[in-house]
Write a protein that holds these residues in place. Structure first.
Motif, PDB file in Angstrom:
ATOM      1  N   ARG A 130      70.614 143.781  36.899  1.00 28.54           N
ATOM      2  CA  ARG A 130      71.735 143.478  36.011  1.00 28.54           C
ATOM      3  C   ARG A 130      72.982 143.377  36.874  1.00 28.54           C
ATOM      4  O   ARG A 130      73.043 143.952  37.967  1.00 28.54           O
ATOM      5  CB  ARG A 130      71.933 144.592  34.978  1.00 28.54           C
ATOM      6  CG  ARG A 130      70.833 144.745  33.964  1.00 28.54           C
ATOM      7  CD  ARG A 130      71.026 145.994  33.121  1.00 28.54           C
ATOM      8  NE  ARG A 130      72.291 145.960  32.385  1.00 28.54           N
ATOM      9  CZ  ARG A 130      72.423 145.592  31.112  1.00 28.54           C
ATOM     10  NH1 ARG A 130      71.343 145.236  30.420  1.00 28.54           N
ATOM     11  NH2 ARG A 130      73.588 145.589  30.511  1.00 28.54           N
ATOM     12  N   THR A 162      75.812 140.107  33.022  1.00 27.52           N
ATOM     13  CA  THR A 162      74.733 140.385  32.069  1.00 27.52           C
ATOM     14  C   THR A 162      75.293 140.593  30.659  1.00 27.52           C
ATOM     15  O   THR A 162      76.214 141.365  30.457  1.00 27.52           O
ATOM     16  CB  THR A 162      73.940 141.635  32.499  1.00 27.52           C
ATOM     17  OG1 THR A 162      73.392 141.411  33.803  1.00 27.52           O
ATOM     18  CG2 THR A 162      72.814 141.928  31.519  1.00 27.52           C
ATOM     19  N   GLY A 192      69.057 141.193  31.550  1.00 20.87           N
ATOM     20  CA  GLY A 192      69.036 141.109  33.002  1.00 20.87           C
ATOM     21  C   GLY A 192      68.269 139.903  33.505  1.00 20.87           C
ATOM     22  O   GLY A 192      67.722 139.112  32.723  1.00 20.87           O
TER      23      GLY A 192
END
Length: 201
Positions: free
Chosen positions: A127, A131, A139
């Motif tokens: 991530r 994100t 992610g």
């Protein structure tokens, strides 16, 4: 493999930006074709006719970095249990940690392999600060090619321009592992695939 964009292993010394851009464009075109027409496309069949390609950040060689691999110490495997998007769990063996610099800051990402398998590919879920905004909520992934017999301290090219959305970003039929907290980057990675318009997750 269909859900992987990894095979760029050139080092900084032999890096040709123009060739890299051409190769990246070819990979993206090939993936778009797969998503639009292949029977194993993650795009649900009713939506394939309307599919006109994935959204990407602009190619940026600054997001292609050289990382140092630090292998996990000891003879015992370090097992990571990753929760999936459907509430289940998948087990991975932590191979080591990749340290690198991005925008003048030092970062690290853990690299994994599925338990019970001897794949050469290193699986790197992560991530970052995009994100849930510009990139997929759960992610993104990278698959890095490396030899099975890895050596501590060796260098591995990490190209975030190859970061991709897992199949669960296109269909709830897939269960995808969520990046563990150790792979949450405190950095903005505006490279690779952007958030799929098809996804409502």
């Amino acid at each position: 493999m269909a859900d992987s964009d990894a095979d760029d292993t050139g080092t900084a010394a032999d890096f040709d930006v123009d060739a890299w851009r051409e190769e990246l464009a070819a990979k993206r075109a090939e993936k778009d074709e797969f998503f639009a027409s292949h029977p194993h496309s993650p795009v649900p069949e009713p939506g394939r006719d309307a599919f006109d390609g994935l959204d990407y950040f602009e190619p940026d060689p600054d997001y292609r970095v050289t990382a140092t691999l630090h292998l996990v110490d000891g003879d015992d495997d370090e097992i990571a249990r990753m929760e999936t998007t459907t509430g289940g769990e998948q087990r991975y063996r932590k191979v080591g940690e990749l340290t690198f610099e991005l925008d003048g800051e030092t970062h690290a990402l853990a690299a994994y392999r599925p338990t019970g398998e001897d794949r050469e590919t290193l699986f790197v879920p992560f991530r970052d600060k995009t994100t849930g905004q510009q990139s997929y909520d759960a992610g993104r992934y990278m698959d890095l090619e490396a030899e099975q017999e890895l050596e501590d301290g060796e260098t591995v090219v990490v190209d975030f321009n190859l970061a991709y959305t897992p199949f669960c970003g296109f269909s709830d039929a897939y269960a995808c592992p969520l990046p563990p907290e150790e792979n949450w980057l405190e950095a903005v990675v505006e490279a690779g695939e952007q958030k799929p318009e098809l996804s409502e997750h």
